[in-house]
Design a protein around this motif. Structure first.
Motif, short mmCIF file in Angstrom:
data_model
loop_
_atom_site.label_atom_id
_atom_site.label_comp_id
_atom_site.label_asym_id
_atom_site.label_seq_id
_atom_site.Cartn_x
_atom_site.Cartn_y
_atom_site.Cartn_z
N LEU A 164 0.84 -1.19 0.00
CA LEU A 164 0.00 0.00 0.00
C LEU A 164 0.88 1.24 0.00
N TYR A 165 0.63 2.14 -0.95
CA TYR A 165 1.48 3.32 -1.10
C TYR A 165 0.78 4.59 -0.61
N ARG A 166 1.57 5.62 -0.51
CA ARG A 166 1.10 6.92 0.02
C ARG A 166 -0.09 7.44 -0.78
N GLY A 167 -1.07 7.97 -0.07
CA GLY A 167 -2.26 8.50 -0.73
C GLY A 167 -2.08 9.94 -1.18
N ARG A 168 -2.76 10.28 -2.25
CA ARG A 168 -2.76 11.66 -2.73
C ARG A 168 -3.91 12.42 -2.09
N THR A 169 -3.74 13.72 -1.93
CA THR A 169 -4.65 14.51 -1.10
C THR A 169 -5.96 14.92 -1.77
N GLY A 170 -6.20 14.46 -2.98
CA GLY A 170 -7.46 14.79 -3.65
C GLY A 170 -8.66 14.33 -2.83
N ILE A 171 -8.53 13.19 -2.17
CA ILE A 171 -9.64 12.67 -1.37
C ILE A 171 -9.96 13.61 -0.22
N ALA A 172 -8.93 14.21 0.37
CA ALA A 172 -9.14 15.15 1.47
C ALA A 172 -9.88 16.40 0.97
N ARG A 173 -9.50 16.88 -0.20
CA ARG A 173 -10.18 18.04 -0.78
C ARG A 173 -11.66 17.74 -1.02
N LEU A 174 -11.95 16.54 -1.51
CA LEU A 174 -13.33 16.17 -1.81
C LEU A 174 -14.20 16.14 -0.55
N THR A 175 -13.70 15.51 0.50
CA THR A 175 -14.51 15.40 1.71
C THR A 175 -14.72 16.77 2.37
N LEU A 176 -13.73 17.65 2.28
CA LEU A 176 -13.88 18.98 2.87
C LEU A 176 -14.77 19.89 2.02
N MET A 177 -14.71 19.73 0.70
CA MET A 177 -15.54 20.57 -0.18
C MET A 177 -17.01 20.18 -0.12
N THR A 178 -17.29 18.90 0.11
CA THR A 178 -18.66 18.41 0.03
C THR A 178 -19.26 18.00 1.37
N GLY A 179 -18.43 17.76 2.37
CA GLY A 179 -18.93 17.28 3.65
C GLY A 179 -19.27 15.80 3.65
#
Length: 229
Positions: free
Chosen positions: A127-142
């Protein structure tokens, strides 16, 4: 309708051939926007996930999957569209932005968006390091994040190419974790430290569910290193 037909046809076949064991599917909220985030071992992960989830899952895929010609190309286009793939030119200069905006639109419509934070298939099963796009999505949409783990799909389809292999020892397992809520970070979607903290928390849960060894390196870089060697 296409998705329901596909699930009706492939669901029993999937259970017959691979006897998938699904754990924690009840952790996926029945309504509202949800992000499913997990590991990516091989090509068929994106075929398995929509078929074992209680809700239809939308995800990003290469636009070349729906641009094929002839009967085979049309069949592939129908299949990937039916399972919820949204074609995006990820190789272009704005591929990352397009993927992010697409995910945001899906979530704002109250749907389920599937994402592989590693950004590509694992080159060696770790398992490799995750990219932060997922964090942006959860913060933008809740939208809450439900981590998941694919286990055994790389034994069914090693290398991500060719037809899946059948036989003993190749049973597929899919595990869903409890929803992760990041509302405590509301309004901080431009803070790179917050984005990294959220992403790492998600990847820690994926690691716990999958039992994979974690590598603090992007998978794309690992592939480059392997190729150079």
């Amino acid at each position: 309708m296409s998705f329901q037909l596909l699930k009706l046809i492939l669901g029993p076949l999937l259970r017959l051939l691979f006897r998938p064991r699904v754990e924690g599917a009840g952790n996926i909220p029945g309504t509202g926007p949800v992000i499913l985030a997990g590991n990516h071992l091989t090509f068929i992960d994106s075929m398995i996930l929509p078929l074992v989830s209680g809700r239809r899952v939308f995800f990003i895929g290469k636009d070349e999957y729906v641009r094929g010609r002839g009967p085979k190309g049309r069949l592939m286009a129908w299949f990937f569209t039916a399972v919820g793939m949204i074609p995006v030119d990820r190789d272009g200069g704005h591929g990352g932005v397009a993927a992010l905006l697409t995910g945001r639109r899906v979530l704002e419509e109250g749907r389920v968006f599937g994402i592989y934070p590693e950004g590509t298939r694992s080159p060696d099963g770790r398992l490799y390091r995750g990219r932060t796009g997922i964090a942006r999505l959860t913060l933008m949409t809740g939208a809450p994040v439900v981590p998941f783990a694919m286990i055994g799909t790389d034994r069914v389809q090693p290398g991500g190419a060719g037809l899946p292999r059948l036989g003993r020892g190749r049973r597929i397992r899919v595990r869903f974790g409890r929803p992760l809520d990041f509302s405590r970070y509301d309004g901080m979607d431009r803070d790179r430290y917050v984005l990294r903290a959220i992403t790492d928390e998600v990847m820690t849960e994926v690691m716990r569910l999958s039992g994979q060894e974690y590598v603090d390196m992007y998978a794309t870089k690992a592939k480059t290193v392997r190729t150079a060697a």
